[in-house]
Write an enzyme that holds these catalytic residues in place. Structure first.
Site, PDB file in Angstrom:
ATOM      1  N   ASP A 120     -63.714 -71.189  11.983  1.00 28.92           N
ATOM      2  CA  ASP A 120     -64.257 -70.306  13.014  1.00 28.92           C
ATOM      3  C   ASP A 120     -65.781 -70.372  12.961  1.00 28.92           C
ATOM      4  OD1 ASP A 120     -65.379 -67.860  14.213  1.00 28.92           O
ATOM      5  OD2 ASP A 120     -63.278 -67.344  14.531  1.00 28.92           O
ATOM      6  N   THR A 133     -53.805 -64.336  23.634  1.00 32.21           N
ATOM      7  CA  THR A 133     -53.677 -65.179  24.836  1.00 32.21           C
ATOM      8  C   THR A 133     -54.634 -66.373  24.808  1.00 32.21           C
ATOM      9  OG1 THR A 133     -55.408 -63.968  26.003  1.00 32.21           O
ATOM     10  CG2 THR A 133     -53.156 -63.115  26.205  1.00 32.21           C
ATOM     11  N   ASP A 179     -67.784 -67.005  12.609  1.00 33.50           N
ATOM     12  CA  ASP A 179     -67.658 -66.413  11.266  1.00 33.50           C
ATOM     13  C   ASP A 179     -68.485 -67.183  10.239  1.00 33.50           C
ATOM     14  OD1 ASP A 179     -66.068 -64.311  11.995  1.00 33.50           O
ATOM     15  OD2 ASP A 179     -64.181 -65.336  11.567  1.00 33.50           O
ATOM     16  N   ARG A 229     -62.648 -64.846  22.522  1.00 35.55           N
ATOM     17  CA  ARG A 229     -61.291 -65.248  22.881  1.00 35.55           C
ATOM     18  C   ARG A 229     -60.324 -64.172  22.453  1.00 35.55           C
ATOM     19  NH1 ARG A 229     -59.464 -71.159  21.090  1.00 35.55           N
ATOM     20  NH2 ARG A 229     -59.423 -70.178  19.056  1.00 35.55           N
TER      21      ARG A 229
END
Ligand code: PRP
Ligand code: URA
Length: 208
Positions: free
Chosen positions: A199, A107, A202, A103
């Site tokens: 995340d 945006t 991660d 991603r």
């Protein structure tokens, strides 16, 4: 098509460990695998089986078997890879395709950087794997790409989904059944799921 949410005390228990910021990489990976197996169990409830005859130690027996070769699993890199380990324990002969997307942090739009599918992908039933369905952009881009290659039967398996992501994916692809372990509350202003687990990539790869 209504999304299918695993609603089970064992799943709630596992998710509590997964969400906890103090859970380490090893346990995080193990739990993603375990929940992925439960999602796969749910997503294969409508599987068609082939007739076979076997011999037990006592007698001949007409029974049924799954044609594992009909399936392809497509993890969305990176985090989707964490779901493959579990699923191939239960359907070990399925083919695996890969799509790489990240991603754009500003945006939130998905950017494709890799795409490789097994032979005759258009003839297979495809399970797209990603732990997180947030804005829905990555899932929609993946399914667009698979449909462009002629894939007709697609299911989307994720661990945590946002209500916004579910609605967006349903609007874009109402033929795709969504399976998730939990539907969370909402997205925050940065496109992260709340309460979520942070995340996923991660945490799986220990990159932060
Ligand atoms: C995460 C996640 C999904 C995506 C979901 O990947 O694994 O692919 O975000 O967000 P969306 O629904 O808003 O598209 P990320 O882009 O962080 O890449 P990574 O797996 O390589 O870390
Ligand atoms: N991607 C993640 O890994 N986590 C989120 O909460 C949203 C997108």
């Amino acid at each position: 098509m209504k999304e299918i949410i695993l609603d089970h005390p064992l799943v709630t228990h596992k998710l509590s460990i997964l969400r906890d910021k103090n859970t380490g990489t090893k346990e995080f990976r193990e739990i993603i695998s375990e929940i992925a197996i439960l999602l796969c169990y749910e997503a294969t409830k409508d599987a068609t089986l082939d007739d076979i005859t076997i011999e037990t130690p006592l007698t001949k027996y007409d029974t049924k078997k799954l044609n594992e070769d009909k399936y392809a699993f497509v993890p969305i890199l990176r985090a989707g890879m964490s779901m493959v380990d579990g699923i191939i324990k239960v359907i070990p002969n399925a083919k695996i395709g890969h799509i790489g997307l990240y991603r754009n942090e500003k945006t939130l739009e998905p950017v494709e950087y890799y795409y490789k599918m097994p032979d005759k992908i258009e003839e297979r039933e495809v399970f797209v794997l990603d732990p997180m369905l947030a804005t829905g952009g990555s899932a929609i881009a993946t399914i667009n790409r698979l449909k462009k290659d002629g894939v007709k039967k697609i299911k989307f398996l994720c661990i945590i989904a946002s209500p916004e992501g579910i609605e967006k994916l349903k609007n874009a692809h109402n033929d795709v059944q969504i399976y998730c372990a939990c539907k969370d509350k909402c997205l925050n202003e940065n496109g992260y799921i709340l309460p979520g687990l942070g995340d996923a990539g991660d945490r799986v790869y220990g990159t932060k």
